[in-house]
Design a protein around this motif. Structure first.
Motif, PDB file in Angstrom:
ATOM      1  N   HIS A  83      -5.743   2.195   0.162  1.00  0.00           N
ATOM      2  CA  HIS A  83      -5.993   1.323   1.303  1.00  0.00           C
ATOM      3  C   HIS A  83      -7.137   1.950   2.096  1.00  0.00           C
ATOM      4  O   HIS A  83      -6.912   2.602   3.111  1.00  0.00           O
ATOM      5  CB  HIS A  83      -4.729   1.193   2.155  1.00  0.00           C
ATOM      6  CG  HIS A  83      -3.583   0.594   1.417  1.00  0.00           C
ATOM      7  ND1 HIS A  83      -2.749   1.331   0.605  1.00  0.00           N
ATOM      8  CD2 HIS A  83      -3.147  -0.685   1.345  1.00  0.00           C
ATOM      9  CE1 HIS A  83      -1.841   0.531   0.084  1.00  0.00           C
ATOM     10  NE2 HIS A  83      -2.051  -0.688   0.513  1.00  0.00           N
ATOM     11  N   ASN A 132      -5.847   4.092   4.995  1.00  0.00           N
ATOM     12  CA  ASN A 132      -5.425   3.347   6.167  1.00  0.00           C
ATOM     13  C   ASN A 132      -3.896   3.263   6.138  1.00  0.00           C
ATOM     14  O   ASN A 132      -3.320   2.454   5.410  1.00  0.00           O
ATOM     15  CB  ASN A 132      -6.052   1.954   6.151  1.00  0.00           C
ATOM     16  CG  ASN A 132      -5.817   1.185   7.425  1.00  0.00           C
ATOM     17  OD1 ASN A 132      -4.831   1.402   8.121  1.00  0.00           O
ATOM     18  ND2 ASN A 132      -6.714   0.276   7.727  1.00  0.00           N
ATOM     19  N   GLU A 133      -3.235   4.090   6.923  1.00  0.00           N
ATOM     20  CA  GLU A 133      -1.767   4.192   6.901  1.00  0.00           C
ATOM     21  C   GLU A 133      -1.089   2.923   7.411  1.00  0.00           C
ATOM     22  O   GLU A 133      -0.033   2.542   6.912  1.00  0.00           O
ATOM     23  CB  GLU A 133      -1.318   5.401   7.724  1.00  0.00           C
ATOM     24  CG  GLU A 133      -1.780   6.730   7.159  1.00  0.00           C
ATOM     25  CD  GLU A 133      -1.233   7.005   5.772  1.00  0.00           C
ATOM     26  OE1 GLU A 133      -0.077   6.623   5.483  1.00  0.00           O
ATOM     27  OE2 GLU A 133      -1.972   7.592   4.962  1.00  0.00           O
ATOM     28  N   LYS A 134      -1.682   2.259   8.402  1.00  0.00           N
ATOM     29  CA  LYS A 134      -1.082   1.020   8.932  1.00  0.00           C
ATOM     30  C   LYS A 134      -1.064  -0.073   7.871  1.00  0.00           C
ATOM     31  O   LYS A 134      -0.080  -0.795   7.720  1.00  0.00           O
ATOM     32  CB  LYS A 134      -1.860   0.539  10.154  1.00  0.00           C
ATOM     33  CG  LYS A 134      -1.671   1.398  11.375  1.00  0.00           C
ATOM     34  CD  LYS A 134      -2.452   0.833  12.544  1.00  0.00           C
ATOM     35  CE  LYS A 134      -2.339   1.734  13.753  1.00  0.00           C
ATOM     36  NZ  LYS A 134      -3.153   1.240  14.881  1.00  0.00           N
ATOM     37  N   TRP A 135      -2.175  -0.186   7.150  1.00  0.00           N
ATOM     38  CA  TRP A 135      -2.276  -1.187   6.098  1.00  0.00           C
ATOM     39  C   TRP A 135      -1.264  -0.896   4.991  1.00  0.00           C
ATOM     40  O   TRP A 135      -0.566  -1.788   4.506  1.00  0.00           O
ATOM     41  CB  TRP A 135      -3.701  -1.184   5.549  1.00  0.00           C
ATOM     42  CG  TRP A 135      -4.019  -2.198   4.495  1.00  0.00           C
ATOM     43  CD1 TRP A 135      -3.264  -3.275   4.106  1.00  0.00           C
ATOM     44  CD2 TRP A 135      -5.191  -2.237   3.686  1.00  0.00           C
ATOM     45  NE1 TRP A 135      -3.900  -3.973   3.105  1.00  0.00           N
ATOM     46  CE2 TRP A 135      -5.088  -3.345   2.838  1.00  0.00           C
ATOM     47  CE3 TRP A 135      -6.319  -1.432   3.596  1.00  0.00           C
ATOM     48  CZ2 TRP A 135      -6.068  -3.665   1.907  1.00  0.00           C
ATOM     49  CZ3 TRP A 135      -7.294  -1.768   2.674  1.00  0.00           C
ATOM     50  CH2 TRP A 135      -7.164  -2.875   1.856  1.00  0.00           C
ATOM     51  N   ARG A 136      -1.143   0.378   4.595  1.00  0.00           N
ATOM     52  CA  ARG A 136      -0.201   0.763   3.551  1.00  0.00           C
ATOM     53  C   ARG A 136       1.233   0.461   3.987  1.00  0.00           C
ATOM     54  O   ARG A 136       2.035  -0.097   3.229  1.00  0.00           O
ATOM     55  CB  ARG A 136      -0.353   2.246   3.212  1.00  0.00           C
ATOM     56  CG  ARG A 136       0.529   2.678   2.047  1.00  0.00           C
ATOM     57  CD  ARG A 136       0.400   4.148   1.734  1.00  0.00           C
ATOM     58  NE  ARG A 136       0.581   5.023   2.879  1.00  0.00           N
ATOM     59  CZ  ARG A 136       1.761   5.297   3.445  1.00  0.00           C
ATOM     60  NH1 ARG A 136       2.857   4.753   2.978  1.00  0.00           N
ATOM     61  NH2 ARG A 136       1.834   6.108   4.466  1.00  0.00           N
ATOM     62  N   ALA A 137       1.578   0.814   5.238  1.00  0.00           N
ATOM     63  CA  ALA A 137       2.935   0.567   5.744  1.00  0.00           C
ATOM     64  C   ALA A 137       3.234  -0.932   5.796  1.00  0.00           C
ATOM     65  O   ALA A 137       4.343  -1.371   5.451  1.00  0.00           O
ATOM     66  CB  ALA A 137       3.092   1.186   7.121  1.00  0.00           C
ATOM     67  N   ARG A 138       2.243  -1.730   6.195  1.00  0.00           N
ATOM     68  CA  ARG A 138       2.427  -3.184   6.254  1.00  0.00           C
ATOM     69  C   ARG A 138       2.664  -3.751   4.857  1.00  0.00           C
ATOM     70  O   ARG A 138       3.538  -4.605   4.655  1.00  0.00           O
ATOM     71  CB  ARG A 138       1.198  -3.820   6.909  1.00  0.00           C
ATOM     72  CG  ARG A 138       1.341  -5.298   7.157  1.00  0.00           C
ATOM     73  CD  ARG A 138       0.151  -5.890   7.898  1.00  0.00           C
ATOM     74  NE  ARG A 138      -1.082  -5.715   7.158  1.00  0.00           N
ATOM     75  CZ  ARG A 138      -2.180  -5.137   7.642  1.00  0.00           C
ATOM     76  NH1 ARG A 138      -2.188  -4.658   8.871  1.00  0.00           N
ATOM     77  NH2 ARG A 138      -3.267  -5.034   6.903  1.00  0.00           N
ATOM     78  N   ASP A 139       1.905  -3.253   3.863  1.00  0.00           N
ATOM     79  CA  ASP A 139       2.095  -3.712   2.479  1.00  0.00           C
ATOM     80  C   ASP A 139       3.475  -3.335   1.943  1.00  0.00           C
ATOM     81  O   ASP A 139       4.125  -4.129   1.259  1.00  0.00           O
ATOM     82  CB  ASP A 139       1.011  -3.137   1.565  1.00  0.00           C
ATOM     83  CG  ASP A 139      -0.252  -3.985   1.543  1.00  0.00           C
ATOM     84  OD1 ASP A 139      -0.261  -5.052   2.205  1.00  0.00           O
ATOM     85  OD2 ASP A 139      -1.220  -3.584   0.881  1.00  0.00           O
ATOM     86  N   LYS A 191       6.234  -2.891   3.679  1.00  0.00           N
ATOM     87  CA  LYS A 191       7.222  -3.743   4.345  1.00  0.00           C
ATOM     88  C   LYS A 191       7.199  -5.157   3.752  1.00  0.00           C
ATOM     89  O   LYS A 191       8.246  -5.748   3.485  1.00  0.00           O
ATOM     90  CB  LYS A 191       6.918  -3.789   5.843  1.00  0.00           C
ATOM     91  CG  LYS A 191       7.906  -4.561   6.652  1.00  0.00           C
ATOM     92  CD  LYS A 191       7.548  -4.499   8.130  1.00  0.00           C
ATOM     93  CE  LYS A 191       8.504  -5.352   8.949  1.00  0.00           C
ATOM     94  NZ  LYS A 191       8.148  -5.363  10.367  1.00  0.00           N
TER      95      LYS A 191
END
Length: 121
Positions: free
Chosen positions: A47, A66-73, A75
């Motif tokens: 990401h 991108n940690e936010k993008w990875r976490a969103r994916d 979830k």
């Protein structure tokens, strides 16, 4: 979808004798499977996020995760798999998930017949 794939898809729908509601749910599973496939591609490619830093008067650009993008994916992946399982449970279908983006993401079995084409066409 090309002509041959569409013909195979329609033959499978007719052979499985799906009701209109089941066809709609199979289309919804396909939509969710497409999103899961994209998420798998993202996890393989990472990401990336471009980060820019200035050092000694020079600008450096590099990619970081991108940690936010990875976490969103992650979830979204869990949510979509849960939705697909609920749809399959409603109709008595069996579902198996794969994580490799090179193959079919969702393997679907309806009445003992492989119906993965419905989910992955």
């Amino acid at each position: 979808m090309d002509k041959r794939t569409m013909r195979n898809y329609m033959n499978l729908v007719n052979a499985l004798e799906l009701t209109h509601e089941q066809e709609k749910d199979a289309a919804l599973i396909h939509r969710h499977t497409s999103t899961l496939h994209r998420i798998d591609e993202n996890s393989c490619n990472g990401h990336p996020m471009i980060k820019t830093e200035m050092r000694d008067g020079k600008m450096y650009r590099f990619e970081v995760e991108n940690e936010k993008w990875r976490a969103r994916d992650e979830k979204k992946e869990a949510s979509l798999e849960k939705r697909i399982r609920e749809i399959c449970a409603k109709h008595g279908w069996q579902v198996e998930f794969q994580g490799d983006p090179r193959g079919w993401r969702t393997n679907l079995t309806i009445n003992g017949r492989d119906a993965s084409l419905l989910a992955n066409y």
